[in-house]
Design a protein around this motif. Structure first.
Motif, PDB file in Angstrom:
ATOM      1  N   ARG A 138       0.798  -1.222   0.000  1.00 20.35           N
ATOM      2  CA  ARG A 138       0.000   0.000   0.000  1.00 20.35           C
ATOM      3  C   ARG A 138       0.836   1.280   0.000  1.00 20.35           C
ATOM      4  O   ARG A 138       0.290   2.369   0.171  1.00 20.35           O
ATOM      5  CB  ARG A 138      -0.931   0.000   1.207  1.00 20.35           C
ATOM      6  N   GLU A 167       2.174   1.669  13.632  1.00 18.27           N
ATOM      7  CA  GLU A 167       1.134   2.331  12.836  1.00 18.27           C
ATOM      8  C   GLU A 167       1.507   2.340  11.361  1.00 18.27           C
ATOM      9  O   GLU A 167       0.678   2.071  10.485  1.00 18.27           O
ATOM     10  CB  GLU A 167       0.942   3.775  13.334  1.00 18.27           C
ATOM     11  N   GLU A 199       1.274  -1.215   9.835  1.00 18.19           N
ATOM     12  CA  GLU A 199      -0.107  -1.618   9.547  1.00 18.19           C
ATOM     13  C   GLU A 199      -0.689  -0.833   8.372  1.00 18.19           C
ATOM     14  O   GLU A 199      -1.520  -1.348   7.630  1.00 18.19           O
ATOM     15  CB  GLU A 199      -0.978  -1.420  10.795  1.00 18.19           C
ATOM     16  N   ARG A 200      -0.246   0.414   8.205  1.00 16.03           N
ATOM     17  CA  ARG A 200      -0.789   1.235   7.133  1.00 16.03           C
ATOM     18  C   ARG A 200      -0.351   0.755   5.748  1.00 16.03           C
ATOM     19  O   ARG A 200      -1.124   0.828   4.798  1.00 16.03           O
ATOM     20  CB  ARG A 200      -0.364   2.692   7.333  1.00 16.03           C
TER      21      ARG A 200
END
Length: 608
Positions: A270, A286, A289-290
């Protein structure tokens, strides 16, 4: 009928399931075997452990190697855990600025402020001068007390004393004027003389207040704001001590420098993101996970985190014979922690707790190492060896042999180096995830936060409950209950915190109270196991929402832990999930899930 062996190569243990199989018929399970994994998981160094576990299972079943029809091994993904850095910011104290080693029996009570003077100069010090007396090695406590009393009688304002020998209480009890006295200062000769100093001794059961507070030190020495910043590490090192001394050295003797933690670059499906490790583990996770699924993680060159991640790549490259550039880190788990750092310039082994980030990194190698293991194992045993499947997929098949389970079902496989999660739907669709961080990381956190320097001791602290031996005939367990003994306990455990290990009582060195050790142990498990359980289940949940999972079975060696399963169960109860330890084949408990799944995959044509 074919004798099939499922071999699960884990980070900590290698497990074997032996069964007699025929297509169209249920497997007849014969025996299990387990041993400590040799070498790093997923390398040819695993072979001795495989042979040991396999041999144990064959002996239990009364079979020979020649009886084996097929060996099925898992696709083992190596996971290396390491500290990404020594500290986020390292403060170095030069020269002799503080003493605060917390001797067990300081003398007197209160705070004294004066100028450090050698014991042999007490007779020439003028009336009204405020003095901290420095008593060297070889001075008898009665002589020390007599000289101090004589100086006080002449009008010298003796505010406190610092001694080399273990005489603080003996000296303090003989003083006509009660002042704080600290002893057991190893490097007494290096205490700077003629310098302003403060000595503080707290009541029993309490800790120093003024010298553990940077503003308290600033008040005592009249420091400006810029100077107060420099004493913060000194104050932090003295927190929790019953006694302390701070000596103000000439300007320039106290220096601080920061070592860059570095920037982590996380690349994923991503996108790509940079995060400074100074921001802490929560921000790192964070970002992970993003951008997940993660394709690679790199650290800034010339920094602590960059060196750690490159070391991980190099270790795996050396073990697998591949180029370091081919090593991709497919997941990391970051955890905020503390590391005791020796304060340079301290005189009695002072330590300050510094912030740090621990990282577990999962290295993704190509299939070559597993192929090498399979080829060498086949050559040694003269038996066909098949690389059967991914661990999480195999663990689902094994977990389904737990009585009372049914599809749809999720599993959490908590091992030594990784946490795997998988979910199987009613129509047999399986999704799985393989994440870095498990039991080995917990051991590393306990070892670093308690400053043990002994991974084996840290492993035992992780695995077993604690107790405090209060007399030679009774101990108080960590849950508050008391256990009595008909025969006296060994004298070396008296008044010590001990580990209730299987082989007997193991005393823990150092002065940490039981509650502190227990807190560090439980927090380390929560930071790793509970956090990874929630992270893994969110990844495999059909909608990304954990609440849409009904049943979770805990498998793997860490599920045997006396408190981890309860912690994970409590955390998942908030989401309305039924969770508990697995009982593979109704006999093995949470162990042997992957090995059993490998055997079952033979009957299913290669699928769990």
């Amino acid at each position: 009928m074919t004798i099939v062996a499922g071999v699960d190569i884990g980070n900590s243990t290698t497990e074997v399931c032996l069964a007699r199989c025929a297509h169209g018929r249920p497997a007849e399970f014969l025996a299990s075997g387990i041993t400590k994994t040799t070498g790093i998981k997923g390398t040819v160094a695993n072979l001795p452990g495989i042979l040991t576990a396999l041999g144990a299972a064959l002996r239990t079943a009364g079979l020979e190697t020649a009886d084996l029809g097929e060996i099925r091994i898992n696709e083992a993904t190596p996971v290396i855990g390491d500290l990404a850095m020594e500290t986020i910011t390292e403060t170095i104290i030069t020269e002799s600025t503080m003493i605060g080693h917390n001797p067990s029996t300081p003398g007197g009570i209160g705070l004294g402020v004066g100028v450090t003077q050698p014991f042999d100069r007490l007779g020439v010090i003028g009336r009204g001068e405020k003095v901290i007396c420095v008593i060297p090695q070889g001075i008898d406590y009665e002589d020390a007390a007599r000289e101090i009393n004589g100086a006080v009688a002449r009008g010298v304002d003796v505010q406190g004393a610092v001694a080399r020998q273990d005489d603080a209480v003996l000296i303090a009890n003989r003083l006509t004027r009660k002042v704080p006295v600290i002893d057991e200062v190893t490097l007494i000769d290096k205490v700077p003389l003629g310098m302003q100093a403060a000595v503080e001794v707290a009541e029993q059961g309490q800790s120093v207040r003024t010298l553990s507070n940077p503003y308290g030190i600033a008040t005592v020495f009249g420091l400006a704001a810029d100077e107060t910043k420099l004493v913060v590490p000194i104050a932090r090192a003295l927190i929790g001590n019953r006694s302390a001394v701070v000596v103000r050295t000439p300007q320039g003797d106290v220096k601080a420098r920061s070592i860059p933690a570095g920037v982590v670059t996380v690349s994923g499906i991503r996108g790509k993101a940079d995060i400074d490790v100074d921001a802490g583990a929560a921000r790192i996770m964070e970002v992970v996970e993003r951008v997940q699924p993660v394709e690679d993680v790199k650290g800034e060159a010339g920094t602590n985190v960059g060196g750690m991640l490159e070391r991980v790549r190099q270790v795996m490259a050396d073990l697998t014979g591949q180029a370091p550039g081919e090593m991709k880190i497919q997941d990391v788990l970051g955890v905020d922690t503390f590391i005791p750092q020796k304060v340079r310039g301290g005189l009695a082994g002072e330590f300050a707790l510094e912030n740090a980030v621990a990282l577990a990194a999962m290295v993704k190698t190509n299939r070559l190492p597993m192929t090498q293991i399979a080829d060498q194992l086949a050559a040694k045993l003269g038996t066909g060896v098949v690389i059967a499947g991914v661990e999480a997929y195999m663990a689902v098949g094994g977990a389904m042999t737990t009585p009372g389970t049914a599809k749809p079902l999720a599993i959490l496989d908590m091992g030594g180096g990784s946490t795997d999660a998988a979910i199987v739907t009613r129509d047999d669709k399986i999704s799985a995830i393989h994440l870095a961080g498990a039991g080995d990381m917990v051991t590393m956190l306990i070892n670093s936060e308690l400053g043990l320097g002994d991974p084996d001791l840290a492993e035992n602290i992780k695995k077993y409950p604690l107790a405090k031996v209060e007399s030679l005939f009774h101990m108080r367990l960590e849950d508050g209950t008391v256990r009595f003994f008909a025969e006296s306990l060994p004298p070396e455990v008296f008044a010590r915190v001990v580990i209730l290990a299987e082989g007997g009582l193991t005393p823990i060195p150092g002065d940490y109270p039981l509650d502190k050790i227990r807190y560090v142990r439980r927090e380390a498990k929560k930071k790793v196991f509970v956090a990874n359980a929630l992270r893994a289940l969110a990844r495999v949940a059909p909608t990304g929402n954990i609440r849409h999972i009904d049943f979770v079975v805990l498998v793997g060696g860490s599920a045997l832990d006396f408190e981890i399963a309860d912690m994970v169960t409590d955390a998942l109860a908030e989401y309305g999930i039924v969770c508990g330890r697995g009982n593979i084949r109704g006999t093995e408990g949470p162990r042997n899930a992957v090995a059993t799944g490998l055997v079952l995959s033979y009957l299913n044509g290669g699928e769990a």
